[in-house]
Design an enzyme around this catalytic site. Structure first.
Site, mmCIF file in Angstrom:
data_model
loop_
_atom_site.group_PDB
_atom_site.id
_atom_site.type_symbol
_atom_site.label_atom_id
_atom_site.label_comp_id
_atom_site.label_asym_id
_atom_site.label_seq_id
_atom_site.Cartn_x
_atom_site.Cartn_y
_atom_site.Cartn_z
ATOM 1 C CB SER A 53 -3.834 37.583 -22.761
ATOM 2 O OG SER A 53 -4.057 38.748 -22.048
ATOM 3 C CG HIS A 91 -2.723 37.538 -17.486
ATOM 4 N ND1 HIS A 91 -4.001 37.366 -17.945
ATOM 5 C CD2 HIS A 91 -2.016 38.079 -18.517
ATOM 6 C CE1 HIS A 91 -4.071 37.788 -19.197
ATOM 7 N NE2 HIS A 91 -2.880 38.222 -19.566
HETATM 8 C C1 GTR Z 1 -3.275 43.704 -20.899
HETATM 9 C C2 GTR Z 1 -4.660 44.021 -21.372
HETATM 10 C C3 GTR Z 1 -5.491 42.774 -21.307
HETATM 11 C C4 GTR Z 1 -4.799 41.606 -21.938
HETATM 12 C C5 GTR Z 1 -3.315 41.554 -21.628
HETATM 13 C C6 GTR Z 1 -2.496 40.572 -22.464
HETATM 14 O O1 GTR Z 1 -2.450 44.795 -20.819
HETATM 15 O O2 GTR Z 1 -5.172 45.028 -20.573
HETATM 16 O O3 GTR Z 1 -6.749 42.989 -21.900
HETATM 17 O O4 GTR Z 1 -5.030 41.566 -23.297
HETATM 18 O O5 GTR Z 1 -2.721 42.772 -21.783
HETATM 19 O O6 GTR Z 1 -2.734 40.440 -23.665
HETATM 20 O O7 GTR Z 1 -1.594 39.962 -21.893
#
Ligand code: GTR
Length: 408
Positions: free
Chosen positions: A246, A387
């Site tokens: 991420s 995610h």
């Molecule tokens: C979210 C962000 C993403 C990603 C994520 C993370 O809020 O919008 O781009 O970086 O966090 O790091 O888990």
């Protein structure tokens, strides 16, 4: 549709044209790898510095390493664990980061290492009471028992599912991690904390519009860990894979793009400002990310809120900077915020540069779920689920490393 409404509908993506990787600023076609290396690569790197992540100051900084703790019998006796303090000394002050390193014990040769930053502190990656607990600011989390932005022993091992250190060691690899907040705590404080102030010129009180933000600081720290690896005889510093999940995947890509000592670069669900193409504007967009996280990128990137098509680069060019070194991109099927298809397409388009090096590249067919696709030095998978970074992801990264490095 207003810029702030999030689109998840592929059919609503407006037509876009990607900037050409193999055409120089003056409009010349890049015909071979020599021209790529001498001209085009530098132009693209400069564009990412000026418009996306910001330039990293030249210093001056003195970096010192001290092996603080060593455990020859970690993980029930199969690993050696070290904690290395990297101190950054400048005229303006000092800062430190703590590298947590696990290496297989009794390795016959120097060991390849997977290096990545973590979100909540080194002590969260593995349940081991000897791991130092960071004193730096940490994001509050009920799930991880973090209050008042201070880490405590209660969060030991809470992120161990993301760091399968026993499996990594079992496959003959080392693993190293650093708490991202040692380099720059992840909140917008106008760059008063973190390492940026150590590099301010006289009279400067925040980075200029073309200078680094938080992702730049994180990437810089990864390169300092690489400096340490070069000093440790147990480590094969020609086989360091830098990876991240991420936001920390964005940092890993930026580190790997700039620092060619990283022999492999792995992005896990890095999304907008990471592996995903910005021009698709599906899921998270440049405006959304710059609004939610004004400190991540450089000031100039904010000029492109809602104007993705005017950027001189797109993220396929970031992946192209890694060529001809092995690159792997991983997506998750339910992670539409990060735009899995845009992550795949970005990698596919970077293939042009791999071809210039006489390598195979991926086909334009996005693979099915959990059917990894590897061609030459490029690899991709999309995992079922959300995610996250899971054992499935790590196993594919290690398969890829085995194949690239023939490590057994
Ligand atoms: C979210 C962000 C993403 C990603 C994520 C993370 O809020 O919008 O781009 O970086 O966090 O790091 O888990």
């Amino acid at each position: 549709m207003s810029q702030r409404e999030v689109n998840y509908d592929e059919s609503k993506i407006l037509p876009y044209e990607l900037p050409q990787i193999l055409k120089t600023r003056s409009g010349e076609k890049v015909a071979n790898k020599e021209e790529w290396i001498a001209v085009r690569r530098n132009e693209i790197l400069e564009d990412f510095e000026n418009y996306v992540y910001g330039k990293i100051p030249d210093g001056p900084v003195q970096v010192e390493f001290k092996v603080q703790k060593t455990d020859e019998n970690a993980l029930g006796g199969v690993a050696i664990k070290k904690e290395i303090i990297a101190s950054f000394l400048t005229e303006r002050g000092t800062s430190e980061m703590n590298i947590l390193l696990y290496l297989p014990k009794n390795a016959k040769d120097k060991v390849p290492v997977f290096l990545g930053l973590n979100f909540y502190g080194n002590h969260t990656v593995y349940e081991d009471r000897s791991i130092t607990i960071t004193e730096n600011w940490v994001r509050n989390s009920d799930d991880f028992f973090i209050e008042n932005n201070q880490a405590t022993a209660a969060s030991r091992g809470v992120r161990s599912v993301r760091w399968p250190v026993a499996e990594i060691i079992g496959r003959g690899y080392g693993m190293a991690t650093i708490y991202s907040g040692d380099l720059d705590p992840d909140f917008d404080d106008g760059f008063k904390n973190g390492i940026q102030p150590l590099f301010y010129r006289k009279g400067q009180s925040r980075p200029e519009a073309d200078e680094w933000g938080t992702i730049g600081a994180w990437a810089w720290g990864l390169s300092r860990a690489m400096d340490y690896f070069e000093t440790d005889p147990a480590i094969d510093n020609e086989k360091i894979a830098v990876l991240g999940h991420s936001r920390l995947g964005k940092a890993a890509l930026w580190a790997g793009a700039q620092d060619q000592r990283f022999a492999m670069v792995i992005s896990n669900n890095s999304g907008c400002g990471g592996a995903a193409l910005s021009r698709r504007k599906i899921g998270e967009t440049v405006e959304i990310i710059n609004t939610a996280f004004p400190h991540w990128f450089c000031g100039n990137f904010h000029e492109y809120n809602g104007r993705e098509n005017d950027l001189p680069i797109d993220q396929h060019m970031l992946l192209a900077l890694i060529a001809p070194r092995p690159v792997y991109v991983a997506s998750a099927a339910e992670d539409l915020w990060a735009d899995p298809k845009g992550e795949f397409l970005s990698l596919y388009h970077a293939g042009e540069v791999y071809q210039l090096f006489g390598q195979q590249s991926l086909s334009d067919q996005m693979p099915d779920i959990e059917q990894p696709s590897v061609a030459g030095s490029m690899g991709y998978h999309i995992r079922a689920g959300k995610h996250d970074i899971t054992l499935y992801d790590w196993e594919r990264f290690m398969d890829f490393a085995d194949r690239q490095w023939e490590a057994k």
